[in-house]
Design an enzyme around this catalytic site. Structure first.
Site, PDB file in Angstrom:
ATOM      1  N   GLY A   1     -82.523 -90.706   6.944  1.00  0.00           N
ATOM      2  CA  GLY A   1     -82.509 -89.866   8.120  1.00  0.00           C
ATOM      3  C   GLY A   1     -81.317 -88.915   8.077  1.00  0.00           C
ATOM      4  O   GLY A   1     -80.456 -89.009   7.198  1.00  0.00           O
TER       5      GLY A   1
ATOM      6  N   HIS B   1     -70.506 -86.163  -0.460  1.00  0.00           N
ATOM      7  CA  HIS B   1     -69.686 -87.242  -1.002  1.00  0.00           C
ATOM      8  C   HIS B   1     -68.797 -86.651  -2.080  1.00  0.00           C
ATOM      9  O   HIS B   1     -69.233 -85.765  -2.833  1.00  0.00           O
ATOM     10  CB  HIS B   1     -70.563 -88.341  -1.609  1.00  0.00           C
ATOM     11  CG  HIS B   1     -71.551 -88.925  -0.647  1.00  0.00           C
ATOM     12  ND1 HIS B   1     -71.180 -89.420   0.583  1.00  0.00           N
ATOM     13  CD2 HIS B   1     -72.896 -89.089  -0.729  1.00  0.00           C
ATOM     14  CE1 HIS B   1     -72.252 -89.863   1.212  1.00  0.00           C
ATOM     15  NE2 HIS B   1     -73.302 -89.669   0.443  1.00  0.00           N
TER      16      HIS B   1
ATOM     17  N   GLY C   1     -76.255 -92.642   7.610  1.00  0.00           N
ATOM     18  CA  GLY C   1     -77.566 -92.106   7.281  1.00  0.00           C
ATOM     19  C   GLY C   1     -78.366 -93.205   6.610  1.00  0.00           C
ATOM     20  O   GLY C   1     -78.041 -93.616   5.498  1.00  0.00           O
TER      21      GLY C   1
ATOM     22  N   GLY D   1     -76.858 -95.776   3.895  1.00  0.00           N
ATOM     23  CA  GLY D   1     -75.788 -96.449   4.627  1.00  0.00           C
ATOM     24  C   GLY D   1     -74.763 -95.539   5.248  1.00  0.00           C
ATOM     25  O   GLY D   1     -75.075 -94.755   6.138  1.00  0.00           O
ATOM     26  N   LEU D   2     -73.508 -95.614   4.762  1.00  0.00           N
ATOM     27  CA  LEU D   2     -72.427 -94.895   5.422  1.00  0.00           C
ATOM     28  C   LEU D   2     -71.390 -94.420   4.420  1.00  0.00           C
ATOM     29  O   LEU D   2     -71.327 -94.912   3.287  1.00  0.00           O
ATOM     30  CB  LEU D   2     -71.747 -95.778   6.466  1.00  0.00           C
ATOM     31  CG  LEU D   2     -70.979 -96.994   5.944  1.00  0.00           C
ATOM     32  CD1 LEU D   2     -69.781 -97.278   6.848  1.00  0.00           C
ATOM     33  CD2 LEU D   2     -71.890 -98.222   5.898  1.00  0.00           C
TER      34      LEU D   2
ATOM     35  N   CYS E   1     -74.165 -82.920   8.892  1.00  0.00           N
ATOM     36  CA  CYS E   1     -74.969 -83.668   9.858  1.00  0.00           C
ATOM     37  C   CYS E   1     -75.588 -82.749  10.917  1.00  0.00           C
ATOM     38  O   CYS E   1     -75.749 -83.132  12.070  1.00  0.00           O
ATOM     39  CB  CYS E   1     -74.144 -84.778  10.512  1.00  0.00           C
ATOM     40  SG  CYS E   1     -73.489 -85.963   9.322  1.00  0.00           S
TER      41      CYS E   1
END
Length: 199
Positions: A68, A74, A136, A147-148, A165
């Site tokens: 999502g 990253h 996400g 995950g995060l 985001c």
């Protein structure tokens, strides 16, 4: 340092493992080379602020993935965590799981002496200075993955390359700017402990 493509492949392998053994859980903790990931609702032309050729010149890859959310980035110095688990084994709905991720991450920052909070309208964790953690996830056949990401010592200027985001005017914070100097592996262990206490 682990490439995003290999981390994605590993996640799918562990999702298959959980499918066959619902009680198993894996929590991957990694650091990625610079990469932009786009969630299901994100389009490169809307979320990435420079041309794809310019991205290539900067040696930054991008991936469209099935989590999502919109775009995130990253980069070295950021801790990325991928919990992979069957939610029903822990009596969790998707909403419960997101709440557990938030609570775990806030508890993790509390341990580091960093005051953080969540916002109702934004999936992330914030300090007064800006966003410090991002969520996400994807749930497939009841199994959560993706995950995060937690900003630790990464260059937050890199976020200027994207509409993070879905937001254009986001500000960012990182663990290193709060006087915390700790290896990513130690931070990963602390976050994992907090997560296991909150699910």
């Amino acid at each position: 340092m682990l490439s995003y493509s290999i981390a994605l492949e590993l996640q799918h392998q562990f999702v298959n493992q959980v499918e066959f053994n619902p009680k198993s859980m894996t929590i991957l903790g990694v650091e990625h080379p610079s990469v932009i990931t786009l969630g299901k609702r994100a389009e490169p032309s809307e979320e990435i602020k420079i041309t794809l050729d310019s991205l290539e010149d900067l040696n930054i890859q991008y991936y469209k993935v099935d989590r999502g959310g919109h775009a995130t980035l990253h980069s070295p110095g950021q801790l990325v965590i991928y919990p992979i688990l069957n939610l029903s084994e822990y009596g969790l709905t998707v909403r419960d799981y997101l709440c557990a991720l938030q609570k775990s991450t806030i508890a993790f920052f509390d341990q580091l002496g960093i005051k953080t909070f969540a916002k109702e309208d934004s999936p992330g964790i914030y300090t007064k200075k800006g966003k410090i953690a991002f969520f996400g996830i994807r749930v497939k056949k009841g199994i959560a993955f993706h995950g995060l990401a937690i900003n630790v010592s990464n260059d937050t200027e890199d976020f200027s390359l994207i509409r993070s985001c879905g937001a254009s005017l986001e500000t960012f914070d990182r663990v290193a700017d709060h006087g915390v100097k700790m290896p990513l592996a130690d931070l990963y262990s602390r976050w994992t402990d907090a997560f296991l206490e909150n699910i």
